[in-house]
Motif scaffolding. Structure first.
Motif, PDB file in Angstrom:
ATOM      1  N   GLY A 209       0.825  -1.202   0.000  1.00 28.52           N
ATOM      2  CA  GLY A 209       0.000   0.000   0.000  1.00 28.52           C
ATOM      3  C   GLY A 209       0.860   1.254   0.000  1.00 28.52           C
ATOM      4  O   GLY A 209       2.082   1.200   0.171  1.00 28.52           O
ATOM      5  N   GLY A 210       0.227   2.386  -0.198  1.00 28.77           N
ATOM      6  CA  GLY A 210       0.950   3.646  -0.220  1.00 28.77           C
ATOM      7  C   GLY A 210       0.180   4.738   0.486  1.00 28.77           C
ATOM      8  O   GLY A 210      -1.017   4.598   0.762  1.00 28.77           O
ATOM      9  N   ALA A 211       0.854   5.834   0.791  1.00 31.17           N
ATOM     10  CA  ALA A 211       0.237   6.949   1.496  1.00 31.17           C
ATOM     11  C   ALA A 211      -0.913   7.525   0.695  1.00 31.17           C
ATOM     12  O   ALA A 211      -0.876   7.573  -0.530  1.00 31.17           O
ATOM     13  CB  ALA A 211       1.268   8.041   1.765  1.00 31.17           C
ATOM     14  N   CYS A 212      -1.936   7.958   1.390  1.00 31.46           N
ATOM     15  CA  CYS A 212      -3.119   8.510   0.743  1.00 31.46           C
ATOM     16  C   CYS A 212      -3.839   9.398   1.771  1.00 31.46           C
ATOM     17  O   CYS A 212      -4.410   8.874   2.723  1.00 31.46           O
ATOM     18  CB  CYS A 212      -4.037   7.395   0.273  1.00 31.46           C
ATOM     19  SG  CYS A 212      -5.516   7.915  -0.617  1.00 31.46           S
ATOM     20  N   CYS A 213      -3.680  10.651   1.681  1.00 31.53           N
ATOM     21  CA  CYS A 213      -3.131  11.490   0.631  1.00 31.53           C
ATOM     22  C   CYS A 213      -1.621  11.675   0.825  1.00 31.53           C
ATOM     23  O   CYS A 213      -1.173  12.089   1.891  1.00 31.53           O
ATOM     24  CB  CYS A 213      -3.836  12.837   0.683  1.00 31.53           C
ATOM     25  SG  CYS A 213      -3.152  14.161  -0.298  1.00 31.53           S
ATOM     26  N   GLY A 214      -0.841  11.396  -0.221  1.00 27.01           N
ATOM     27  CA  GLY A 214       0.603  11.522  -0.134  1.00 27.01           C
ATOM     28  C   GLY A 214       1.068  12.943   0.124  1.00 27.01           C
ATOM     29  O   GLY A 214       2.000  13.172   0.895  1.00 27.01           O
ATOM     30  N   SER A 215       0.426  13.920  -0.514  1.00 19.99           N
ATOM     31  CA  SER A 215       0.789  15.320  -0.315  1.00 19.99           C
ATOM     32  C   SER A 215       0.536  15.746   1.132  1.00 19.99           C
ATOM     33  O   SER A 215       1.367  16.399   1.760  1.00 19.99           O
ATOM     34  CB  SER A 215      -0.016  16.215  -1.262  1.00 19.99           C
ATOM     35  OG  SER A 215       0.186  17.586  -0.961  1.00 19.99           O
ATOM     36  N   ALA A 216      -0.614  15.343   1.670  1.00 19.82           N
ATOM     37  CA  ALA A 216      -0.947  15.677   3.054  1.00 19.82           C
ATOM     38  C   ALA A 216       0.013  15.000   4.015  1.00 19.82           C
ATOM     39  O   ALA A 216       0.440  15.590   5.018  1.00 19.82           O
ATOM     40  CB  ALA A 216      -2.381  15.267   3.363  1.00 19.82           C
TER      41      ALA A 216
END
Length: 286
Positions: A209-216
Motif C-alpha cells: 500500500g501507499g500513502a493517501c493522501c501523499g501530499s498531506a
C-alpha cells in the motif's frame, strides 16, 4: 489505550487457534491483547486468481478514499452511509468509526441530486466544478458526478486545494449554462486500507500500500520534523517556493497553523483531512 470498537493492525498472532472472546493473545513480536466480542465484519473479496487476502488486494467499490472527499463536499451535513445492519468490510468498519456519516459515492450523489433537484439543478443546466486532489482515487467521484451533471470543470491540485485560483473561478463562471447553476464540490481525501489503517490505501498492481493522501502526509511529516526543532531555531519566514514543487510548498504552508492540533490528535491521520478541509474552506470563502 484502545477504545471499544477500535480497529488496529498487529503483527501475526503467535497462535491463531487461541483467538476467542475474552482471551489474551500474543503476537509474534511479543505484544499481548485481550480480545473482546468479535465484530460482524467481512473482508473484501479476494481477486479471482487468489485464495487469500493480502496487501496486494485492491479494495474495490470506488472510492474507499474518495468517498471521504464526497462526505466533506460543500460542508454538507451527511448521515447514514456505513454502519448499517449489513456486515461491513474491515475498511468500511474503520470508516464508519473514524468518519461518522461518511457516504459512498453513490449514496452521496443520490443525496445531493435529491436536494438540488428541488432548486432546479438538473443535467442540462448545471455545471459541476470540482477541487479534488490529483490522486486517481478521486476520479470515481468525479465520474459519478459527471454521470448526473456532465463533465466537471476541474480546479483542484495536490491535497484538493483549488490551485486554479481566481482565474479558474472566473473561467468556471463563464462556463455555466445560461440561466443555470454551478455545483462546487471540494475537499481532501484520505485512504483506508484493507486492514483498517487510515492514511494508506491498496493501489492497483502494487504489492504494498501507499500513502493517501501523499501530499498531506508529506506536509504532516514536515510538521512533525519541525516539532523536534528547539524553540527559537525555527525559521521566521517561509522558504522560497520552488516553481517545480509550488503546490506542495503551498500545502505545507496552509497546514502549518494546524500543527499543534495535529500533533496532539489521538490519530493524526484521522485528524489530517479535517484540518485540510478547514484550510480549503477558508480559501474557498475568501
Amino acid at each position: 489505550t484502545l477504545n471499544d470498537g477500535d480497529i488496529i493492525t498487529t503483527s501475526p498472532l503467535a497462535n491463531p487457534g487461541q483467538a476467542a472472546t475474552a482471551v489474551t493473545v500474543s503476537t509474534m513480536t511479543g505484544s499481548e491483547y485481550m480480545l473482546g466480542t468479535p465484530m460482524q465484519v467481512r473482508r473484501a473479496s479476494p481477486p479471482a486468481e487468489s485464495g487469500t487476502v493480502d496487501r496486494s488486494t485492491v479494495i474495490k467499490g470506488a472510492g474507499i478514499a474518495s468517498l471521504i472527499a464526497g462526505g466533506f463536499a460543500l460542508g454538507l451535513g451527511v448521515g447514514g452511509g456505513f454502519g448499517g445492519p449489513q456486515p461491513m468490510t474491515v475498511p468500511e468498519a474503520k470508516i464508519a468509526a473514524a468518519f461518522n456519516g461518511a457516504l459512498s459515492n453513490d449514496a452521496f450523489l443520490k443525496m445531493i441530486s435529491g436536494v438540488l433537484s428541488t432548486y432546479g439543478y438538473g443535467p442540462k443546466n448545471t455545471l459541476v466544478a470540482t477541487s479534488l486532489c490529483c490522486d486517481e482515487v478521486n476520479r470515481p467521484l468525479e465520474k459519478a458526478l459527471a454521470s448526473a451533471y456532465d463533465e466537471p470543470f476541474v480546479m483542484g491540485g495536490l491535497a484538493g486545494f483549488p490551485f486554479g485560483g481566481v482565474t479558474s473561478f472566473g473561467a468556471m463562471a463563464h462556463h455555466i449554462p445560461d440561466g443555470g447553476s454551478c455545483l462546487v464540490v471540494f475537499g481532501p481525501h484520505v485512504g483506508v486500507d484493507q486492514y483498517g489503517s487510515v492514511g494508506t490505501v491498496n493501489r492497483r498492481g502494487r504489492a504494498k500500500g501507499g500513502a493517501c493522501c501523499g501530499s498531506a502526509a508529506a506536509a504532516l511529516a514536515k510538521i512533525r520534523k519541525g516539532a523536534m526543532v528547539p524553540p527559537g531555531e525555527a525559521p521566521t519566514t517561509l522558504p522560497a517556493t520552488d516553481s517545480l514543487d509550488a503546490q506542495q510548498a503551498y500545502v505545507d504552508a496552509q497546514l502549518a497553523p494546524f500543527g499543534p492540533r495535529l500533533l496532539n490528535a489521538d490519530d493524526r491521520n484521522v485528524e489530517l483531512p479535517f484540518a485540510l478541509y478547514e484550510a480549503q474552506k477558508a480559501m474557498m470563502d475568501s
